[in-house]
Design an enzyme around this catalytic site. Structure first.
Site, PDB file in Angstrom:
ATOM      1  N   CYS A 110       0.898  -1.158   0.000  1.00  0.00           N
ATOM      2  CA  CYS A 110       0.000   0.000   0.000  1.00  0.00           C
ATOM      3  C   CYS A 110       0.928   1.197   0.000  1.00  0.00           C
ATOM      4  CB  CYS A 110      -0.906   0.027   1.223  1.00  0.00           C
ATOM      5  SG  CYS A 110      -1.805   1.594   1.370  1.00  0.00           S
ATOM      6  N   SER A 114      -1.283   1.890   4.558  1.00  0.00           N
ATOM      7  CA  SER A 114      -1.063   0.495   4.956  1.00  0.00           C
ATOM      8  C   SER A 114      -2.325  -0.324   4.769  1.00  0.00           C
ATOM      9  CB  SER A 114      -0.639   0.442   6.415  1.00  0.00           C
ATOM     10  OG  SER A 114      -1.599   1.152   7.175  1.00  0.00           O
TER      11      SER A 114
END
Lengths: 206, 107
Positions: A110, A114
């Site tokens: 990502c 995250s």
């Protein structure tokens, strides 16, 4: 929690770090406002520490290896497939499963923050959240993979999938040789978190 | 970047902060797309001068994101958070080691 060596001359309690005190302040404020309930907070922490984790994703992958109809559904509509198994909820609203093949290896990152399929893998590990991984997984995926001990033959391409708050990816790793006829439970034990992020491969029986 | 076994949360405050945020999201205080946008921007800002680790650096950015969001929603929170921070600090410094630490909440 790391703290200074215990000092018996020091009469008071050890002062937590500044961010820890700020979190305590937030918690007191929000409980006072009635926006959060202490029992709910404990339940959330317990859930992610003990109940939700990569064992869920491993169960999904092992089933996909064993059941063609399930695998087809997983690749077509992963959210529906994993919901059937009871894995849904926070950060699991739109999951996409991507399958490793003999010619393409998938790696998930990502780059924004995250994003991660919580219902299947739990809370991401520290390295997944680090700037180093988030930047380098896209720029030099083969080098990153090598650091995780994954060296792919030249004919295998690496494809990086960038998770977002809307789409979270699960890698379906390749089933190792020598596991023919294994039960779903036995297969699930082989499948690691890293294999489902793409930073690992599933090792067969030695 | 070795994948050694690690606790789900490195520090108790990481876990508390995570739980608070999940609970506030459940209350509808923000959506995850809004959260990731704000949090991503904060990570980018904090990481401009040095590479952030996935532990304290990451959760400090998370904490700053949540504080800023709450204060934006209710500006009075700023002063209250500051008062509560001072009250908790005072409580730790004045509570004998080994006794439970608590603060008195003023209405």
């Amino acid at each position: 929690m790391p703290h200074d060596a215990h000092d018996h001359d020091q009469p008071h309690s050890l002062l937590p770090s500044d961010p820890a005190l700020r979190v305590k302040a937030l918690e007191t404020l929000l409980i006072g406002k009635g926006l959060v309930d202490p029992a709910t907070l404990d339940e959330i922490i317990d859930t992610y520490q003990t109940k939700i984790g990569p064992q869920n994703g491993a169960e999904v992958v092992a089933r996909a290896w064993s059941d063609d109809a399930f695998r087809d559904l997983l690749l077509k509509d992963a959210t529906a497939a994993v919901s059937q198994m009871g894995f849904y909820g926070r950060q699991g609203e739109h999951i996409v499963a991507v399958q490793n093949t003999d010619s393409v290896h998938k790696l998930v990152v990502c780059t924004l923050c995250s994003c991660y399929p919580w219902p299947l893998l739990g809370i991401p590990p520290g390295w997944y959240k680090s700037d180093a991984y988030r930047a380098r997984a896209v720029r030099e995926p083969r080098k990153v993979l090598a650091e995780f001990g994954v060296t792919l033959p030249d004919h295998v391409a690496v494809r990086v999938w960038d998770s977002t708050s809307e789409i979270r990816y699960l890698v379906v790793p390749q089933r190792p040789a020598g596991t023919e006829g294994w039960s779903v439970d036995a297969l699930a034990k082989l499948i690691t978190r890293d294999a489902m992020i793409g930073t690992g491969l599933v090792a067969g029986p030695s | 970047m070795q994948a050694a076994p690690e606790p789900v949360f490195e520090q108790p405050w990481h876990a508390q902060l995570f739980a608070l945020s999940v609970a506030l999201h459940a209350q509808g205080l923000f959506s995850w797309p809004e959260w990731t946008k704000r949090f991503g921007a904060r990570l980018k800002h904090n990481g401009a001068n040095h590479a952030l680790n996935g532990g304290d650096d990451y959760f400090t950015a998370w904490l700053e994101t949540l504080e800023a969001l709450l204060v934006e929603r209710d500006p009075k929170d700023q002063q209250q958070l500051s008062d509560l921070h001072a009250a908790w600090t005072e409580a730790y410094l004045s509570t004998p080691h080994g006794s439970p630490v608590a603060i008195k909440i003023k209405k």
